[in-house]
Design a protein around this motif. Structure first.
Motif, PDB file in Angstrom:
ATOM      1  N   SER A  69       0.819  -1.214   0.000  1.00 32.57           N
ATOM      2  CA  SER A  69       0.000   0.000   0.000  1.00 32.57           C
ATOM      3  C   SER A  69       0.848   1.257   0.000  1.00 32.57           C
ATOM      4  CB  SER A  69      -0.906   0.026   1.233  1.00 32.57           C
ATOM      5  OG  SER A  69      -1.835  -1.026   1.182  1.00 32.57           O
ATOM      6  N   ASN A  70       0.489   2.192  -0.891  1.00 37.07           N
ATOM      7  CA  ASN A  70       1.124   3.508  -0.940  1.00 37.07           C
ATOM      8  C   ASN A  70       2.641   3.408  -0.980  1.00 37.07           C
ATOM      9  OD1 ASN A  70      -1.452   4.795  -0.767  1.00 37.07           O
ATOM     10  ND2 ASN A  70      -1.446   4.282   1.406  1.00 37.07           N
ATOM     11  N   CYS A  71       3.153   2.574  -1.877  1.00 36.21           N
ATOM     12  CA  CYS A  71       4.583   2.273  -1.906  1.00 36.21           C
ATOM     13  C   CYS A  71       5.301   2.758  -3.158  1.00 36.21           C
ATOM     14  CB  CYS A  71       4.788   0.771  -1.781  1.00 36.21           C
ATOM     15  SG  CYS A  71       4.496   0.154  -0.118  1.00 36.21           S
ATOM     16  N   ALA A  72       4.677   3.587  -3.972  1.00 31.54           N
ATOM     17  CA  ALA A  72       5.302   4.096  -5.198  1.00 31.54           C
ATOM     18  C   ALA A  72       5.746   2.978  -6.131  1.00 31.54           C
ATOM     19  CB  ALA A  72       6.467   5.032  -4.868  1.00 31.54           C
ATOM     20  N   VAL A  73       5.009   1.874  -6.122  1.00 28.19           N
ATOM     21  CA  VAL A  73       5.273   0.797  -7.066  1.00 28.19           C
ATOM     22  C   VAL A  73       4.615   1.178  -8.384  1.00 28.19           C
ATOM     23  CG1 VAL A  73       4.854  -1.631  -7.625  1.00 28.19           C
ATOM     24  CG2 VAL A  73       5.450  -0.958  -5.282  1.00 28.19           C
ATOM     25  N   ARG A  74       5.392   1.106  -9.451  1.00 24.21           N
ATOM     26  CA  ARG A  74       4.896   1.468 -10.772  1.00 24.21           C
ATOM     27  C   ARG A  74       4.950   0.248 -11.684  1.00 24.21           C
ATOM     28  NH1 ARG A  74       6.623   5.871  -8.327  1.00 24.21           N
ATOM     29  NH2 ARG A  74       5.509   7.828  -8.585  1.00 24.21           N
ATOM     30  N   GLN A  75       4.991   0.474 -12.965  1.00 21.26           N
ATOM     31  CA  GLN A  75       4.904  -0.613 -13.940  1.00 21.26           C
ATOM     32  C   GLN A  75       6.034  -1.633 -13.795  1.00 21.26           C
ATOM     33  OE1 GLN A  75       6.644  -1.215 -17.220  1.00 21.26           O
ATOM     34  NE2 GLN A  75       5.351  -3.013 -17.400  1.00 21.26           N
ATOM     35  N   MET A  76       7.261  -1.193 -13.581  1.00 25.93           N
ATOM     36  CA  MET A  76       8.386  -2.133 -13.437  1.00 25.93           C
ATOM     37  C   MET A  76       8.184  -3.072 -12.251  1.00 25.93           C
ATOM     38  SD  MET A  76      11.926  -0.097 -14.374  1.00 25.93           S
ATOM     39  CE  MET A  76      12.710  -0.920 -13.019  1.00 25.93           C
ATOM     40  N   GLY A  77       7.771  -2.509 -11.126  1.00 23.57           N
ATOM     41  CA  GLY A  77       7.523  -3.326  -9.948  1.00 23.57           C
ATOM     42  C   GLY A  77       6.350  -4.266 -10.150  1.00 23.57           C
ATOM     43  N   ALA A  78       5.307  -3.763 -10.819  1.00 24.44           N
ATOM     44  CA  ALA A  78       4.136  -4.598 -11.101  1.00 24.44           C
ATOM     45  C   ALA A  78       4.511  -5.757 -12.018  1.00 24.44           C
ATOM     46  CB  ALA A  78       3.020  -3.763 -11.723  1.00 24.44           C
ATOM     47  N   SER A  79       5.375  -5.508 -12.989  1.00 25.80           N
ATOM     48  CA  SER A  79       5.813  -6.574 -13.893  1.00 25.80           C
ATOM     49  C   SER A  79       6.590  -7.649 -13.130  1.00 25.80           C
ATOM     50  CB  SER A  79       6.676  -5.997 -15.014  1.00 25.80           C
ATOM     51  OG  SER A  79       5.889  -5.196 -15.861  1.00 25.80           O
ATOM     52  N   ALA A  80       7.422  -7.234 -12.191  1.00 22.86           N
ATOM     53  CA  ALA A  80       8.167  -8.198 -11.374  1.00 22.86           C
ATOM     54  C   ALA A  80       7.211  -9.024 -10.516  1.00 22.86           C
ATOM     55  CB  ALA A  80       9.180  -7.481 -10.496  1.00 22.86           C
ATOM     56  N   LEU A  81       6.214  -8.375  -9.938  1.00 20.62           N
ATOM     57  CA  LEU A  81       5.221  -9.097  -9.142  1.00 20.62           C
ATOM     58  C   LEU A  81       4.414 -10.048 -10.019  1.00 20.62           C
ATOM     59  CD1 LEU A  81       4.149  -6.154  -6.847  1.00 20.62           C
ATOM     60  CD2 LEU A  81       5.347  -8.236  -6.115  1.00 20.62           C
ATOM     61  N   ALA A  82       4.128  -9.641 -11.247  1.00 22.06           N
ATOM     62  CA  ALA A  82       3.402 -10.509 -12.179  1.00 22.06           C
ATOM     63  C   ALA A  82       4.226 -11.761 -12.483  1.00 22.06           C
ATOM     64  CB  ALA A  82       3.068  -9.749 -13.458  1.00 22.06           C
ATOM     65  N   ALA A  83       5.532 -11.602 -12.654  1.00 22.82           N
ATOM     66  CA  ALA A  83       6.396 -12.758 -12.898  1.00 22.82           C
ATOM     67  C   ALA A  83       6.349 -13.717 -11.714  1.00 22.82           C
ATOM     68  CB  ALA A  83       7.829 -12.299 -13.164  1.00 22.82           C
ATOM     69  N   TRP A  84       6.348 -13.160 -10.502  1.00 16.03           N
ATOM     70  CA  TRP A  84       6.228 -14.011  -9.310  1.00 16.03           C
ATOM     71  C   TRP A  84       4.882 -14.722  -9.295  1.00 16.03           C
ATOM     72  CZ3 TRP A  84       2.911 -12.254  -5.130  1.00 16.03           C
ATOM     73  CH2 TRP A  84       2.769 -13.197  -4.129  1.00 16.03           C
ATOM     74  N   LEU A  85       3.810 -14.002  -9.613  1.00 14.78           N
ATOM     75  CA  LEU A  85       2.480 -14.619  -9.618  1.00 14.78           C
ATOM     76  C   LEU A  85       2.401 -15.781 -10.601  1.00 14.78           C
ATOM     77  CD1 LEU A  85       0.196 -11.464  -9.444  1.00 14.78           C
ATOM     78  CD2 LEU A  85       0.418 -13.247  -7.695  1.00 14.78           C
ATOM     79  N   ARG A  86       3.041 -15.628 -11.756  1.00  8.90           N
ATOM     80  CA  ARG A  86       3.034 -16.702 -12.751  1.00  8.90           C
ATOM     81  C   ARG A  86       3.756 -17.945 -12.234  1.00  8.90           C
ATOM     82  NH1 ARG A  86       2.836 -12.337 -16.195  1.00  8.90           N
ATOM     83  NH2 ARG A  86       5.069 -11.943 -16.352  1.00  8.90           N
ATOM     84  N   SER A  87       4.719 -17.765 -11.340  1.00  7.63           N
ATOM     85  CA  SER A  87       5.488 -18.903 -10.833  1.00  7.63           C
ATOM     86  C   SER A  87       4.899 -19.492  -9.549  1.00  7.63           C
ATOM     87  CB  SER A  87       6.940 -18.489 -10.584  1.00  7.63           C
ATOM     88  OG  SER A  87       7.037 -17.621  -9.470  1.00  7.63           O
ATOM     89  N   SER A  88       3.875 -18.855  -8.996  1.00 10.15           N
ATOM     90  CA  SER A  88       3.302 -19.319  -7.727  1.00 10.15           C
ATOM     91  C   SER A  88       1.831 -19.657  -7.897  1.00 10.15           C
ATOM     92  CB  SER A  88       3.447 -18.229  -6.662  1.00 10.15           C
ATOM     93  OG  SER A  88       2.848 -18.652  -5.463  1.00 10.15           O
ATOM     94  N   SER A  89       1.477 -20.868  -7.531  1.00  8.96           N
ATOM     95  CA  SER A  89       0.079 -21.282  -7.659  1.00  8.96           C
ATOM     96  C   SER A  89      -0.703 -21.111  -6.358  1.00  8.96           C
ATOM     97  CB  SER A  89       0.011 -22.743  -8.103  1.00  8.96           C
ATOM     98  OG  SER A  89       0.646 -23.566  -7.136  1.00  8.96           O
ATOM     99  N   ASN A  90      -0.034 -20.673  -5.284  1.00 14.36           N
ATOM    100  CA  ASN A  90      -0.677 -20.590  -3.976  1.00 14.36           C
ATOM    101  C   ASN A  90      -1.276 -19.231  -3.645  1.00 14.36           C
ATOM    102  OD1 ASN A  90       0.078 -23.219  -3.477  1.00 14.36           O
ATOM    103  ND2 ASN A  90       2.014 -22.620  -2.577  1.00 14.36           N
ATOM    104  N   VAL A  91      -0.989 -18.217  -4.434  1.00 13.33           N
ATOM    105  CA  VAL A  91      -1.394 -16.856  -4.094  1.00 13.33           C
ATOM    106  C   VAL A  91      -2.906 -16.708  -4.223  1.00 13.33           C
ATOM    107  CG1 VAL A  91      -1.124 -14.415  -4.629  1.00 13.33           C
ATOM    108  CG2 VAL A  91       0.810 -15.963  -4.860  1.00 13.33           C
ATOM    109  N   VAL A  92      -3.506 -16.182  -3.158  1.00 12.18           N
ATOM    110  CA  VAL A  92      -4.944 -15.945  -3.128  1.00 12.18           C
ATOM    111  C   VAL A  92      -5.246 -14.461  -3.282  1.00 12.18           C
ATOM    112  CG1 VAL A  92      -6.998 -16.136  -1.680  1.00 12.18           C
ATOM    113  CG2 VAL A  92      -5.303 -17.966  -1.676  1.00 12.18           C
ATOM    114  N   SER A  93      -4.344 -13.608  -2.770  1.00 12.22           N
ATOM    115  CA  SER A  93      -4.625 -12.175  -2.739  1.00 12.22           C
ATOM    116  C   SER A  93      -3.366 -11.346  -2.975  1.00 12.22           C
ATOM    117  CB  SER A  93      -5.225 -11.823  -1.371  1.00 12.22           C
ATOM    118  OG  SER A  93      -5.335 -10.440  -1.210  1.00 12.22           O
TER     119      SER A  93
END
Length: 91
Positions: A40-64
């Motif tokens: 929350s309120n962490c100045a995360v932009r597109q680059m950070g979101a892309s990195a998080l998306a890569a993590w989400l693609r590799s993890s099947s356990n994430v709910v939220s």
């Protein structure tokens, strides 16, 4: 962050930025028990979101994943949205 079976949720409030999100996403790849991440309120932009998306693609356990108050823009939102499985439609 080393693998830790006891960590199930992570909450970061302010100060993370894109570089921090990139490092967090990399660390989360080694913690398959994490099911909820709030940034929350962490100045995360597109680059950070892309990195998080890569993590989400590799993890099947994430709910939220909550990115409240982050300025991920359309490209970041598309990266995140691209990680969710398509739902069947009632045709």
């Amino acid at each position: 962050m080393q693998s830790n079976a006891y960590i199930r949720a992570i909450e970061v409030l302010g100060g993370l930025g894109d570089n921090g999100a990139i490092h967090l996403a990399e660390a989360l790849k080694y913690n398959s028990n994490v099911v909820s991440v709030t940034i929350s309120n962490c100045a995360v932009r597109q680059m950070g979101a892309s990195a998080l998306a890569a993590w989400l693609r590799s993890s099947s356990n994430v709910v939220s994943l909550c990115l409240r108050g982050c300025d991920i823009r359309d490209a970041g939102a598309e990266d995140i949205a691209g990680t969710t499985p398509e739902q069947p439609t009632d045709d």
